[in-house]
Design a protein around this motif. Structure first.
Motif, mmCIF file in Angstrom:
data_model
loop_
_atom_site.group_PDB
_atom_site.id
_atom_site.type_symbol
_atom_site.label_atom_id
_atom_site.label_comp_id
_atom_site.label_asym_id
_atom_site.label_seq_id
_atom_site.Cartn_x
_atom_site.Cartn_y
_atom_site.Cartn_z
ATOM 1 N N THR A 114 4.758 6.964 20.875
ATOM 2 C CA THR A 114 4.218 6.698 19.535
ATOM 3 C C THR A 114 3.618 8.004 19.017
ATOM 4 N N THR A 115 3.429 8.071 17.709
ATOM 5 C CA THR A 115 2.824 9.279 17.128
ATOM 6 C C THR A 115 1.313 9.290 17.419
ATOM 7 N N ALA A 116 0.709 10.446 17.225
ATOM 8 C CA ALA A 116 -0.752 10.569 17.407
ATOM 9 C C ALA A 116 -1.473 9.630 16.448
ATOM 10 N N GLU A 117 -0.949 9.481 15.213
ATOM 11 C CA GLU A 117 -1.595 8.619 14.202
ATOM 12 C C GLU A 117 -1.602 7.169 14.673
ATOM 13 N N VAL A 118 -0.530 6.734 15.310
ATOM 14 C CA VAL A 118 -0.485 5.356 15.830
ATOM 15 C C VAL A 118 -1.435 5.216 17.017
ATOM 16 N N LYS A 119 -1.437 6.194 17.894
ATOM 17 C CA LYS A 119 -2.353 6.125 19.051
ATOM 18 C C LYS A 119 -3.797 5.997 18.571
ATOM 19 N N ALA A 120 -4.072 6.658 17.445
ATOM 20 C CA ALA A 120 -5.446 6.629 16.909
ATOM 21 C C ALA A 120 -5.845 5.230 16.438
ATOM 22 N N GLU A 121 -4.877 4.336 16.218
ATOM 23 C CA GLU A 121 -5.166 2.994 15.695
ATOM 24 C C GLU A 121 -5.212 1.919 16.773
ATOM 25 N N VAL A 122 -4.811 2.261 18.009
ATOM 26 C CA VAL A 122 -4.691 1.213 19.036
ATOM 27 C C VAL A 122 -5.834 1.279 20.044
ATOM 28 N N ASP A 123 -5.872 0.273 20.934
ATOM 29 C CA ASP A 123 -6.964 0.223 21.909
ATOM 30 C C ASP A 123 -6.663 1.045 23.154
ATOM 31 N N ILE A 124 -5.398 1.021 23.550
ATOM 32 C CA ILE A 124 -5.058 1.686 24.812
ATOM 33 C C ILE A 124 -3.569 2.041 24.811
ATOM 34 N N CYS A 125 -3.224 3.098 25.527
ATOM 35 C CA CYS A 125 -1.815 3.483 25.683
ATOM 36 C C CYS A 125 -1.307 3.014 27.041
ATOM 37 N N CYS A 126 -0.019 3.030 27.208
ATOM 38 C CA CYS A 126 0.579 2.809 28.527
ATOM 39 C C CYS A 126 1.864 3.620 28.581
ATOM 40 N N THR A 127 2.417 3.752 29.777
ATOM 41 C CA THR A 127 3.732 4.378 29.931
ATOM 42 C C THR A 127 4.631 3.353 30.628
ATOM 43 N N SER A 128 5.883 3.722 30.815
ATOM 44 C CA SER A 128 6.788 2.762 31.459
ATOM 45 C C SER A 128 6.397 2.534 32.917
ATOM 46 N N SER A 129 5.666 3.462 33.512
ATOM 47 C CA SER A 129 5.333 3.289 34.929
ATOM 48 C C SER A 129 4.088 2.432 35.145
ATOM 49 N N ASN A 130 3.230 2.305 34.128
ATOM 50 C CA ASN A 130 2.016 1.505 34.359
ATOM 51 C C ASN A 130 1.879 0.302 33.420
ATOM 52 N N ALA A 131 2.883 0.076 32.543
ATOM 53 C CA ALA A 131 2.747 -0.965 31.509
ATOM 54 C C ALA A 131 2.423 -2.342 32.113
ATOM 55 N N VAL A 132 3.160 -2.750 33.131
ATOM 56 C CA VAL A 132 2.967 -4.095 33.699
ATOM 57 C C VAL A 132 1.572 -4.211 34.316
ATOM 58 N N SER A 133 1.223 -3.285 35.181
ATOM 59 C CA SER A 133 -0.075 -3.402 35.879
ATOM 60 C C SER A 133 -1.239 -3.221 34.904
ATOM 61 N N LEU A 134 -1.055 -2.375 33.898
ATOM 62 C CA LEU A 134 -2.128 -2.137 32.928
ATOM 63 C C LEU A 134 -2.376 -3.392 32.081
ATOM 64 N N VAL A 135 -1.318 -4.002 31.567
ATOM 65 C CA VAL A 135 -1.497 -5.214 30.748
ATOM 66 C C VAL A 135 -2.101 -6.325 31.597
ATOM 67 N N ILE A 296 -5.633 7.237 25.017
ATOM 68 C CA ILE A 296 -4.986 7.857 26.199
ATOM 69 C C ILE A 296 -5.952 7.854 27.378
ATOM 70 N N ASP A 297 -7.217 8.221 27.109
ATOM 71 C CA ASP A 297 -8.220 8.222 28.181
ATOM 72 C C ASP A 297 -8.404 6.819 28.755
ATOM 73 N N ASN A 298 -8.401 5.806 27.871
ATOM 74 C CA ASN A 298 -8.530 4.428 28.360
ATOM 75 C C ASN A 298 -7.431 4.115 29.368
ATOM 76 N N MET A 299 -6.226 4.605 29.080
ATOM 77 C CA MET A 299 -5.114 4.405 30.019
ATOM 78 C C MET A 299 -5.360 5.169 31.326
ATOM 79 N N LEU A 300 -5.736 6.442 31.201
ATOM 80 C CA LEU A 300 -5.888 7.273 32.402
ATOM 81 C C LEU A 300 -7.018 6.777 33.291
ATOM 82 N N GLN A 301 -8.013 6.107 32.663
ATOM 83 C CA GLN A 301 -9.149 5.619 33.453
ATOM 84 C C GLN A 301 -8.907 4.265 34.102
ATOM 85 N N MET A 302 -7.856 3.558 33.662
ATOM 86 C CA MET A 302 -7.578 2.229 34.237
ATOM 87 C C MET A 302 -7.145 2.394 35.691
ATOM 88 N N LYS A 303 -7.644 1.523 36.546
ATOM 89 C CA LYS A 303 -7.217 1.554 37.961
ATOM 90 C C LYS A 303 -5.943 0.726 38.080
#
Ligand code: 13P
Ligand code: SF4
Length: 304
Positions: A114-135, A296-303
């Motif tokens: 997603t663009t930086a502008e979209v990231k700025a509007e959401v609560d948390i990011c994910c990638t394909s490797s952590n999407a399932v466990s993060l959600v 992005i930080d919210n994602m990186l901080q998730m265990k």
């Protein structure tokens, strides 16, 4: 001396001042000059700890933007600024704001594509490797997942206890993978395991032995030491890195179009130009950057 060899030597000489990050889909010769090659999560994590003042990002624009958000004081360069990701174009900041009004109780999870502008509007990011466990780990059971409907459907399949609303976006490479082409290879090589990226549709993922981010594909191969052949259902660039790491295995590309034109826009010539001229500079305005960084930080901080 051959042109290609000369080019390579020039890049190797100039890159001393920079750190080169490359995604697993990059051309072999670009991967070969990179200091780190990985998937989106690996690249984002690597970007957090960079020491060099100049970073050349060989990938698509949103990836370089993520590195710029994580390193506002560094020069993040991309060799071709037109290397976009059509998937990321499915969502705009304005659309997310409208969806937020319709889903006020939902947690908005944005795939990093997603663009930086979209990231700025959401609560948390994910990638394909952590999407399932993060959600799964999020405290809220109501989720809006954007912009990839296929990755979102895969998450919903694996986290059935949550109410997941899907955004109607897709990756043009993975959406149109022909299942028959995958099954034809399986018929030809019945001993092969199918490993597919979660941006593919569920009809493909349901036939896969492993559903993995590009980085997780390496672990999948490592965890199947007895298997000699793998049918790899993702952009073809990953086969180069897989073959490099596992020279005694065979990686089979199904006969369906698995080329990301944008990833392939980065060439060694452009990497050289980028190092010589120090462009193109990737800049995100500080207000957007700060808000996007939180997601992005919210994602990186998730265990996860
Ligand atoms: P990975 O994070 O799995 O490398 O995926 C990025 C991407 O753009 C896939 O199309
Ligand atoms: Fe975007 Fe698809 Fe290319 Fe990945 S493969 S960068 S999701 S267009």
């Amino acid at each position: 001396m051959g042109n290609q060899k000369k080019l390579l030597e020039q890049v190797v000489e100039l890159k001393k001042k920079a750190f080169i990050l490359a995604h697993n889909y990059q051309r072999p010769e670009v991967q070969a000059v990179a200091d780190f090659v990985g998937d989106s999560l690996g690249l984002a994590k690597q970007a957090v700890s960079l020491q060099n003042e100049i970073v050349v990002f060989c990938g698509v624009y949103f990836m370089a933007e993520t590195a710029a958000i994580l390193n506002p004081e560094k020069k993040i360069l991309i060799p071709d600024r037109t290397a976009g990701c059509p998937l990321s174009d499915f969502a705009s900041a304005q659309m997310v704001r409208e969806w937020r009004r319709n889903y006020p109780e939902h947690t908005f999870v944005a795939y990093v594509n997603t663009t930086a502008e979209v990231k700025a509007e959401v609560d948390i990011c994910c990638t394909s490797s952590n999407a399932v466990s993060l959600v799964r780990a999020l405290p809220n059971d109501k989720i809006v997942f954007l912009p990839d409907k296929n990755l979102g459907a895969w998450v919903a399949r694996n986290v059935p206890e949550k109410d997941i609303v899907l955004w109607p976006g897709y990756c043009v490479v993975h959406e149109f993978v022909k299942l028959e082409a995958v099954l034809a290879e399986k018929e030809r090589y019945p001993d092969a395991l199918i490993v597919a990226h979660p941006e593919c549709g569920l009809e493909v993922l349901d036939r896969a032995d492993g559903v993995c981010s590009t980085g997780q594909m390496f672990d999948f191969v490592r965890n199947h030491p007895e298997t000699k052949r793998f049918i790899v259902v993702t952009e073809s660039g990953v086969n180069y890195a897989l073959k490099n790491m596992f020279p005694d295995k065979n990686f089979i590309e199904p006969k369906t179009n698995l080329l990301c034109r944008n990833m392939k826009k980065i060439t060694l010539e452009k990497v050289l130009h980028c190092l010589e001229k120090e462009d193109f500079l990737v800049k995100v305005d500080s207000e957007t950057s700060e808000r996007a960084r939180k997601a992005i930080d919210n994602m990186l901080q998730m265990k996860t």
